[in-house]
Design a protein around this motif. Structure first.
Motif, PDB file in Angstrom:
ATOM      1  N   VAL A   1      44.686  41.210  47.309  1.00  0.00           N
ATOM      2  CA  VAL A   1      45.161  40.029  48.050  1.00  0.00           C
ATOM      3  C   VAL A   1      43.990  39.108  48.391  1.00  0.00           C
ATOM      4  O   VAL A   1      44.064  37.879  48.222  1.00  0.00           O
ATOM      5  CB  VAL A   1      45.901  40.461  49.329  1.00  0.00           C
ATOM      6  CG1 VAL A   1      46.242  39.241  50.189  1.00  0.00           C
ATOM      7  CG2 VAL A   1      47.175  41.218  48.987  1.00  0.00           C
ATOM      8  N   ILE A   2      42.889  39.688  48.853  1.00  0.00           N
ATOM      9  CA  ILE A   2      41.709  38.893  49.195  1.00  0.00           C
ATOM     10  C   ILE A   2      41.129  38.221  47.952  1.00  0.00           C
ATOM     11  O   ILE A   2      40.790  37.029  47.970  1.00  0.00           O
ATOM     12  CB  ILE A   2      40.650  39.783  49.875  1.00  0.00           C
ATOM     13  CG1 ILE A   2      41.198  40.336  51.204  1.00  0.00           C
ATOM     14  CG2 ILE A   2      39.360  39.011  50.117  1.00  0.00           C
ATOM     15  CD1 ILE A   2      40.346  41.427  51.823  1.00  0.00           C
ATOM     16  N   TRP A   3      41.056  38.973  46.853  1.00  0.00           N
ATOM     17  CA  TRP A   3      40.516  38.417  45.608  1.00  0.00           C
ATOM     18  C   TRP A   3      41.397  37.312  45.055  1.00  0.00           C
ATOM     19  O   TRP A   3      40.914  36.362  44.418  1.00  0.00           O
ATOM     20  CB  TRP A   3      40.345  39.521  44.571  1.00  0.00           C
ATOM     21  CG  TRP A   3      38.984  40.128  44.590  1.00  0.00           C
ATOM     22  CD1 TRP A   3      38.625  41.354  45.068  1.00  0.00           C
ATOM     23  CD2 TRP A   3      37.771  39.518  44.124  1.00  0.00           C
ATOM     24  NE1 TRP A   3      37.280  41.551  44.939  1.00  0.00           N
ATOM     25  CE2 TRP A   3      36.730  40.440  44.357  1.00  0.00           C
ATOM     26  CE3 TRP A   3      37.469  38.300  43.547  1.00  0.00           C
ATOM     27  CZ2 TRP A   3      35.405  40.180  44.026  1.00  0.00           C
ATOM     28  CZ3 TRP A   3      36.150  38.021  43.207  1.00  0.00           C
ATOM     29  CH2 TRP A   3      35.131  38.951  43.452  1.00  0.00           C
ATOM     30  N   SER A   4      42.696  37.416  45.254  1.00  0.00           N
ATOM     31  CA  SER A   4      43.595  36.389  44.740  1.00  0.00           C
ATOM     32  C   SER A   4      43.299  35.024  45.356  1.00  0.00           C
ATOM     33  O   SER A   4      43.381  33.995  44.683  1.00  0.00           O
ATOM     34  CB  SER A   4      45.051  36.785  44.999  1.00  0.00           C
ATOM     35  OG  SER A   4      45.320  36.844  46.390  1.00  0.00           O
ATOM     36  N   VAL A   5      42.927  35.020  46.636  1.00  0.00           N
ATOM     37  CA  VAL A   5      42.585  33.756  47.296  1.00  0.00           C
ATOM     38  C   VAL A   5      41.211  33.268  46.839  1.00  0.00           C
ATOM     39  O   VAL A   5      40.975  32.064  46.702  1.00  0.00           O
ATOM     40  CB  VAL A   5      42.617  33.925  48.830  1.00  0.00           C
ATOM     41  CG1 VAL A   5      42.179  32.637  49.527  1.00  0.00           C
ATOM     42  CG2 VAL A   5      44.018  34.315  49.290  1.00  0.00           C
ATOM     43  N   ILE A   6      40.311  34.194  46.563  1.00  0.00           N
ATOM     44  CA  ILE A   6      38.987  33.819  46.057  1.00  0.00           C
ATOM     45  C   ILE A   6      39.097  33.186  44.668  1.00  0.00           C
ATOM     46  O   ILE A   6      38.380  32.228  44.343  1.00  0.00           O
ATOM     47  CB  ILE A   6      38.060  35.048  46.016  1.00  0.00           C
ATOM     48  CG1 ILE A   6      37.783  35.547  47.436  1.00  0.00           C
ATOM     49  CG2 ILE A   6      36.744  34.720  45.308  1.00  0.00           C
ATOM     50  CD1 ILE A   6      36.977  36.830  47.487  1.00  0.00           C
ATOM     51  N   LEU A   7      40.040  33.666  43.852  1.00  0.00           N
ATOM     52  CA  LEU A   7      40.140  33.229  42.463  1.00  0.00           C
ATOM     53  C   LEU A   7      41.049  32.023  42.251  1.00  0.00           C
ATOM     54  O   LEU A   7      40.952  31.364  41.207  1.00  0.00           O
ATOM     55  CB  LEU A   7      40.631  34.387  41.586  1.00  0.00           C
ATOM     56  CG  LEU A   7      39.732  35.626  41.535  1.00  0.00           C
ATOM     57  CD1 LEU A   7      40.352  36.694  40.656  1.00  0.00           C
ATOM     58  CD2 LEU A   7      38.341  35.270  41.042  1.00  0.00           C
TER      59      LEU A   7
ATOM     60  N   LEU B   1      48.653  37.570  41.846  1.00  0.00           N
ATOM     61  CA  LEU B   1      48.415  39.017  41.886  1.00  0.00           C
ATOM     62  C   LEU B   1      48.797  39.677  40.562  1.00  0.00           C
ATOM     63  O   LEU B   1      48.087  40.568  40.081  1.00  0.00           O
ATOM     64  CB  LEU B   1      49.212  39.644  43.032  1.00  0.00           C
ATOM     65  CG  LEU B   1      48.635  39.430  44.440  1.00  0.00           C
ATOM     66  CD1 LEU B   1      49.625  39.889  45.501  1.00  0.00           C
ATOM     67  CD2 LEU B   1      47.317  40.164  44.604  1.00  0.00           C
ATOM     68  N   ARG B   2      49.891  39.232  39.975  1.00  0.00           N
ATOM     69  CA  ARG B   2      50.306  39.820  38.700  1.00  0.00           C
ATOM     70  C   ARG B   2      49.321  39.479  37.594  1.00  0.00           C
ATOM     71  O   ARG B   2      49.069  40.305  36.703  1.00  0.00           O
ATOM     72  CB  ARG B   2      51.713  39.346  38.361  1.00  0.00           C
ATOM     73  CG  ARG B   2      52.783  39.974  39.262  1.00  0.00           C
ATOM     74  CD  ARG B   2      54.147  39.364  39.055  1.00  0.00           C
ATOM     75  NE  ARG B   2      55.119  39.917  40.010  1.00  0.00           N
ATOM     76  CZ  ARG B   2      56.377  39.500  40.125  1.00  0.00           C
ATOM     77  NH1 ARG B   2      56.826  38.529  39.345  1.00  0.00           N
ATOM     78  NH2 ARG B   2      57.182  40.050  41.014  1.00  0.00           N
TER      79      ARG B   2
END
Length: 356
Positions: free
Chosen positions: A40-46, A329-330
């Motif tokens: 979840v955190i990485w999804s916002v970073i990316l 996320l997917r």
């Protein structure tokens, strides 16, 4: 403060086989919680698409769940011990107890912040929302979700109320020590300081939101029935209260109305976050109730085991239901980073390096 554990409590409150079963749950929750919340955190970073005010609170919720999940392995060590902390220093167990209390508290206050954010976004004007949720104010709100649990956790300890670490009386988790003379007071402080206030905020916000939506759609239904015309024109949702003729004949009126309209996506996001709150309430309420009621002491271990499942449930909810997060996320799970919508500068740099 030195104290002597009372002898009228059974040191084997939980059988060892029972503790082994509980440990299995804690380990699985730790793995899913750490991996899921990292995604979840990485999804916002990316993805820049996810960098909204609401998602700032969602990321904070994931950080709180990740922080809490870090304590589960040490708590598992405590559960498998035989009468005493198996290491020379009890520091890891004390840190785990701090992580557990502050993480659960931060999650609760973040859910309250999310509920308030959704209410203001949907029930107030754009100007009001922009005034309330400037970057500085959002940062203060997020910081507050951590400051309050830290105060509730550490202030009683500084005042000599309770103690945290390995509890030798129950041979159980790293938490508060029931043998401390003022242990019940510490439990009560945790229950009162971390549970009622955020829950009251959430209930009030979602109740106000429900009443607003009910009135809003009732007016639309009445207006549409009087006009006898369809309520959707192309991409304009029914919530904008406009018919096709209104849209074509009065563009300025459409713009003014659509600014106040409740978009389908915002409703979907609100429903998803409300689901997160409902799941959190069901999972966490038994534990905080057990803290407030001394006679339910034996249920505390089972209550907190149910509560920690929340740390790994939220990422699953986002992946399945959240209209924005589920797409990103997917893509991450399938390692299709080039398909992530609105990639961040960091992701663009990584993709460029890979191509070269």
């Amino acid at each position: 403060m030195n104290y002597t554990a009372t002898n009228n409590l059974d040191p084997s409150l939980y059988q060892y086989k029972t503790r082994i079963g509980v440990v299995c749950v804690w380990i699985v929750a730790s793995i899913i919680g750490l991996v899921g919340n990292s995604l979840v955190i990485w999804s916002v970073i990316l993805s820049k698409k996810l960098r909204t005010v609401t998602n700032a609170f969602v990321v904070n919720l994931s950080v709180a769940d990740f922080w809490t999940s870090l304590s589960y392995p040490w708590i598992s060590v405590a559960l498998l011990s035989h009468g005493s902390w198996p290491m020379e220093l009890e520091v890891p167990c004390v840190i785990a107890a701090i992580q557990l209390y502050t993480g659960l508290g931060a999650s609760l206050y973040t859910l309250a912040s999310i509920a308030l954010n959704r209410m203001v976004l949907i029930t107030q004007t754009t100007n009001t929302y922009s005034c309330w949720y400037t970057p500085r104010k959002v940062a203060v709100m997020i910081a507050t979700t951590w400051v309050i649990p830290c105060v509730v956790t550490f202030l009683p300890l500084l005042l000599g109320i309770g103690s945290i670490g390995y509890d030798p009386q129950d041979n159980t988790i790293c938490s508060d020590k029931d043998g401390h003379p003022r242990g019940p007071e510490y439990n009560l402080a945790q229950s009162v300081g971390l549970y009622p206030v955020p829950m009251l905020i959430v209930i009030c916000c979602y109740t106000a939101l429900y009443i607003h939506l009910k009135r809003h759609f009732r007016k639309q239904k009445k207006r549409n029935s009087m006009q006898g015309k369809p309520s959707v024109c192309g991409d304009v949702e029914a919530s904008s209260c406009l018919t096709c003729d209104d849209y074509r004949n009065n563009t300025s009126h459409v713009v003014a109305k659509t600014r106040l309209a409740i978009s389908h996506q915002q409703l979907a996001i609100t429903k998803n976050l409300f689901l997160v709150f409902c799941v959190f309430t069901v999972l966490l309420s038994p534990y905080f109730i057990s803290l407030a009621v001394p006679s339910s002491r034996k249920f505390a271990l089972y209550g907190v085991t149910i509560a920690i499942l929340n740390s790994c449930v939220n990422p699953i909810i986002y992946t399945i239901n959240h209209p924005q997060f589920k797409v990103v996320l997917r893509k991450i799970i399938l390692c299709r980073y080039s398909d992530i919508p609105e990639p961040s500068n960091f992701l663009k740099s990584v993709l460029t390096l890979q191509r070269n």
